[in-house]
Design a protein around this motif. Structure first.
Motif, mmCIF file in Angstrom:
data_model
loop_
_atom_site.group_PDB
_atom_site.id
_atom_site.type_symbol
_atom_site.label_atom_id
_atom_site.label_comp_id
_atom_site.label_asym_id
_atom_site.label_seq_id
_atom_site.Cartn_x
_atom_site.Cartn_y
_atom_site.Cartn_z
ATOM 1 N N ASN A 223 0.841 -1.199 0.000
ATOM 2 C CA ASN A 223 0.000 0.000 0.000
ATOM 3 C C ASN A 223 0.878 1.251 0.000
ATOM 4 N N PRO A 224 1.633 1.486 -1.062
ATOM 5 C CA PRO A 224 2.538 2.638 -1.103
ATOM 6 C C PRO A 224 1.768 3.956 -1.201
ATOM 7 N N PHE A 225 2.460 5.031 -0.885
ATOM 8 C CA PHE A 225 1.864 6.364 -0.964
ATOM 9 C C PHE A 225 1.426 6.671 -2.403
ATOM 10 N N ASP A 226 0.217 7.180 -2.521
ATOM 11 C CA ASP A 226 -0.338 7.561 -3.821
ATOM 12 C C ASP A 226 -0.715 9.036 -3.734
ATOM 13 N N ASP A 227 0.078 9.910 -4.351
ATOM 14 C CA ASP A 227 -0.152 11.345 -4.202
ATOM 15 C C ASP A 227 -1.493 11.792 -4.753
ATOM 16 N N SER A 228 -2.088 11.019 -5.649
ATOM 17 C CA SER A 228 -3.393 11.406 -6.197
ATOM 18 C C SER A 228 -4.486 11.377 -5.125
ATOM 19 N N LYS A 229 -4.278 10.567 -4.081
ATOM 20 C CA LYS A 229 -5.290 10.450 -3.029
ATOM 21 C C LYS A 229 -5.323 11.660 -2.104
ATOM 22 N N VAL A 230 -4.259 12.459 -2.107
ATOM 23 C CA VAL A 230 -4.224 13.652 -1.259
ATOM 24 C C VAL A 230 -4.015 14.917 -2.087
ATOM 25 N N SER A 231 -4.220 14.809 -3.397
ATOM 26 C CA SER A 231 -3.959 15.961 -4.267
ATOM 27 C C SER A 231 -4.813 17.169 -3.881
ATOM 28 N N SER A 232 -6.052 16.934 -3.470
ATOM 29 C CA SER A 232 -6.916 18.061 -3.106
ATOM 30 C C SER A 232 -6.542 18.652 -1.744
ATOM 31 N N LEU A 233 -5.687 17.942 -0.983
ATOM 32 C CA LEU A 233 -5.219 18.441 0.310
ATOM 33 C C LEU A 233 -3.840 19.085 0.211
ATOM 34 N N GLU A 234 -3.260 19.064 -0.979
ATOM 35 C CA GLU A 234 -1.856 19.417 -1.118
ATOM 36 C C GLU A 234 -1.529 20.810 -0.584
ATOM 37 N N SER A 235 -2.335 21.791 -0.886
ATOM 38 C CA SER A 235 -2.022 23.153 -0.434
ATOM 39 C C SER A 235 -2.144 23.257 1.092
ATOM 40 N N VAL A 236 -3.085 22.537 1.671
ATOM 41 C CA VAL A 236 -3.245 22.549 3.132
ATOM 42 C C VAL A 236 -2.080 21.832 3.792
ATOM 43 N N LEU A 237 -1.661 20.709 3.221
ATOM 44 C CA LEU A 237 -0.517 19.986 3.750
ATOM 45 C C LEU A 237 0.760 20.818 3.640
ATOM 46 N N GLN A 238 0.916 21.538 2.545
ATOM 47 C CA GLN A 238 2.104 22.377 2.386
ATOM 48 C C GLN A 238 2.141 23.488 3.418
ATOM 49 N N GLU A 239 0.984 23.938 3.856
ATOM 50 C CA GLU A 239 0.920 24.986 4.878
ATOM 51 C C GLU A 239 1.172 24.429 6.267
ATOM 52 N N HIS A 240 0.556 23.282 6.595
ATOM 53 C CA HIS A 240 0.596 22.766 7.962
ATOM 54 C C HIS A 240 1.542 21.580 8.166
ATOM 55 N N TRP A 241 2.013 20.983 7.066
ATOM 56 C CA TRP A 241 2.893 19.821 7.147
ATOM 57 C C TRP A 241 4.020 19.993 6.124
ATOM 58 N N PRO A 242 4.737 21.113 6.205
ATOM 59 C CA PRO A 242 5.752 21.405 5.184
ATOM 60 C C PRO A 242 7.025 20.594 5.377
ATOM 61 N N THR A 243 7.759 20.406 4.309
ATOM 62 C CA THR A 243 9.075 19.780 4.393
ATOM 63 C C THR A 243 10.145 20.855 4.554
ATOM 64 N N LEU A 244 11.132 20.560 5.374
ATOM 65 C CA LEU A 244 12.272 21.469 5.555
ATOM 66 C C LEU A 244 13.577 20.782 5.183
ATOM 67 N N ALA A 245 13.470 19.591 4.620
ATOM 68 C CA ALA A 245 14.659 18.839 4.232
ATOM 69 C C ALA A 245 15.289 19.460 2.993
ATOM 70 N N CYS A 246 16.564 19.182 2.814
ATOM 71 C CA CYS A 246 17.284 19.647 1.627
ATOM 72 C C CYS A 246 17.481 18.495 0.650
ATOM 73 N N PRO A 247 17.415 18.766 -0.637
ATOM 74 C CA PRO A 247 17.118 20.058 -1.263
ATOM 75 C C PRO A 247 15.641 20.416 -1.121
#
Length: 239
Positions: free
Chosen positions: A82-106
């Motif tokens: 059951n790997p991650f499928d980005d299409s299942k959270v595509s409508s949440l993407e902007s909310v996730l980017q605001e509240h669950w952002p990545t800070l890793a490099c690059p």
């Protein structure tokens, strides 16, 4: 073997099987809901890179929602089918980017981070959540905890350059949420202790905050700590 002995053995076998079935059905006992202070992440030895969407807000961000057992162990990477499928959270993407952002490099868009969290932790809770439900549950918990407001209600304004005592911070969060958190710190180049991550315990339905059955491991905090601001914590983007 007498008939009574056979009956006794059968009874023991049935009880053993029932216990085994119940144990197998119990995926985990509770969640750690973990939020981090982004500027503290950036001020650590690893450094950080701002996400492609830009510098995050001066607010707590989600690190993860992690299933755990009461004995201090935890399941991980439970379902490779059951790997991650980005299409299942595509409508949440902007909310996730605001509240669950990545800070890793690059710098990234968050997908790699979310994939890691789902595949390592989320798949171990999939008896109760599908992929989208897992991320929605974490977002709702962040809103429910509202750590930044709980601190402000106690007169604590993170990133204002003021040091606060651990008792002040813990009391503020406990009053706001109802249960004492576990707080992990990091140490900056000047030796100051910074609030890094806040662990809160949540029941197995990922709905209600609870008293932690067991505390996690993490760097302890001194009595006086700070919330650094992005202005004092450089990212590699600015170097």
């Amino acid at each position: 073997m007498t008939k009574s002995n056979r009956r006794a053995l059968l009874a023991i076998f049935l009880v053993t099987q029932s216990v085994a079935i119940l144990t197998a059905a119990k995926d985990f006992d509770f969640f750690y809901f973990v939020q981090q202070w982004p500027a503290s992440y950036c001020d650590s030895r690893r450094g950080c890179c701002y996400p492609k969407t830009g510098k995050p807000a001066e607010d707590f961000s989600i690190h993860g929602l992690w299933p755990n057992y009461d004995d201090g162990t935890y399941p991980s990477n439970c379902d490779s089918s059951n790997p991650f499928d980005d299409s299942k959270v595509s409508s949440l993407e902007s909310v996730l980017q605001e509240h669950w952002p990545t800070l890793a490099c690059p710098s990234g868009d968050g997908l790699k981070f979310w994939r890691h969290e789902w595949e390592k932790h989320g798949t171990c809770a999939e008896s109760g959540f599908d992929e989208r439900g897992y991320f929605e549950a974490a977002l709702l918990l962040k809103k429910k905890a509202n750590l930044i407001q709980a601190l402000k209600n106690a007169g604590i304004r993170p990133a204002d350059g003021v040091f606060h005592t651990m008792s002040q911070i813990k009391d503020a969060i406990t009053k706001g949420v109802g249960y004492e958190p576990f707080i992990e710190c990091n140490v900056d180049s000047s030796g100051n202790h910074q609030i890094f991550q806040v662990y809160q315990c949540v029941d197995a339905s990922a709905t209600n905050f609870i008293k932690c059955p067991v505390l996690p491991h993490g760097r302890a905090c001194r009595n006086k700590v700070e919330f650094p601001s992005f202005s004092t914590a450089s990212s590699r983007d600015e170097l």
